[in-house]
Design an enzyme around this catalytic site. Structure first.
Site, PDB file in Angstrom:
ATOM      1  N   SER A 139      -3.848   4.618  -5.328  1.00  0.00           N
ATOM      2  CA  SER A 139      -3.034   4.347  -6.516  1.00  0.00           C
ATOM      3  C   SER A 139      -3.754   3.425  -7.496  1.00  0.00           C
ATOM      4  CB  SER A 139      -1.705   3.704  -6.112  1.00  0.00           C
ATOM      5  OG  SER A 139      -0.931   4.584  -5.336  1.00  0.00           O
ATOM      6  N   LYS A 140      -3.331   3.493  -8.746  1.00  0.00           N
ATOM      7  CA  LYS A 140      -3.873   2.603  -9.767  1.00  0.00           C
ATOM      8  C   LYS A 140      -3.584   1.149  -9.391  1.00  0.00           C
ATOM      9  CE  LYS A 140      -1.650   4.207 -13.374  1.00  0.00           C
ATOM     10  NZ  LYS A 140      -1.298   4.436 -14.808  1.00  0.00           N
TER      11      LYS A 140
END
Length: 256
Positions: free
Chosen positions: A100-101
């Site tokens: 994920s970011k």
């Protein structure tokens, strides 16, 4: 008469200049390039810049910012993608999954910390559903007393184990199994965080959540879009809050 040097002239291995013929002009050697210190992926400076960007995006909890700045994200991505490790973007980690970011990881952990914590501001036991490459588990390990992280894909479970080994986090426990079933042996949990979204929050998760605890997870809404959802558990009651749109892989049962 002096003997002319052969062409091309070679530098001796000790780096000294070869003898020059008499009457010839001295040609200076090109300066050696020295890599500037403190700008590599291992440097604290590059993680500090990432943390500053997270703060500018609205992440305000110093516990989260400190943990994000301490964990080296580039150690969890493939070598071909390390130059993008500190950009605010999700990256493939294999088997159709992604890391994920940083902004999403920070946001979700900050929401988790807004729930039940101890006197020192730390979370108690946390269940993570979807270990992936292990990055979020490492960050959680710095803000929670115990982390139980479940991964249903054997290949990713093994990768996360290898990635986390150098960090020596004794409070992070990796489990191979069906995350939809949670992990009853570690319950009750002060927080449950998921990296995959289904059409509903599984009842097994709410059953394993402690009173005063929170679930932070993506969920598919009636519109078909995913949104971040926070479920808070009080005595005999569950309160669900729908937040911003997100994009995660689908929540699946079983192992592979």
């Amino acid at each position: 008469m002096s003997r002319r040097p052969s062409f091309p002239a070679r530098l001796p291995e000790d780096g000294t200049r070869p003898p020059q013929p008499r009457g010839s002009a001295s040609v200076p050697l090109p300066p050696q390039r020295v890599a500037p210190a403190g700008v590599g992926l291992d440097s604290q400076a590059i993680r500090t810049r990432m943390v500053q960007k997270l703060a500018a995006q609205g992440v305000g909890d110093p516990r989260v910012l400190g943990a994000m700045g301490a964990v080296e994200r580039h150690r969890f991505v493939d070598s071909a993608l390390v130059n993008q490790a500190y950009e605010d973007t999700s990256l493939p980690i294999g088997l159709g999954q992604t890391i994920s970011k940083p902004s999403v990881v920070a946001r979700m952990i900050e929401l988790l910390l807004a729930g039940r914590t101890d006197a020192q501001g730390r979370l108690g036991r946390v269940l993570e559903v979807g270990t992936g490459c292990g990055y979020q588990a490492a960050v959680l390990g710095l803000v929670a007393s115990e982390v139980y992280s479940v991964e249903r894909l054997r290949g990713l479970h093994d990768k996360a184990r290898d990635n986390l080994r150098p960090f020596r986090l004794p409070n992070v426990h990796l489990l191979f199994g069906d995350g939809m079933a949670g992990y009853a042996k570690g319950a009750p949990y002060a927080g449950i965080i998921a990296a995959a979204g289904g059409e509903a929050i599984p009842q097994t998760w709410t059953d394993q959540l402690a009173v005063g605890g929170r679930i932070v997870a993506p969920m598919v809404l009636a519109t078909g879009q995913q949104a971040l959802v926070v479920v808070e558990k009080t005595a005999g009651q569950l309160k669900q809050t729908v937040l911003e749109s997100v994009h995660f892989v689908p929540l699946k049962s079983g192992v592979a």
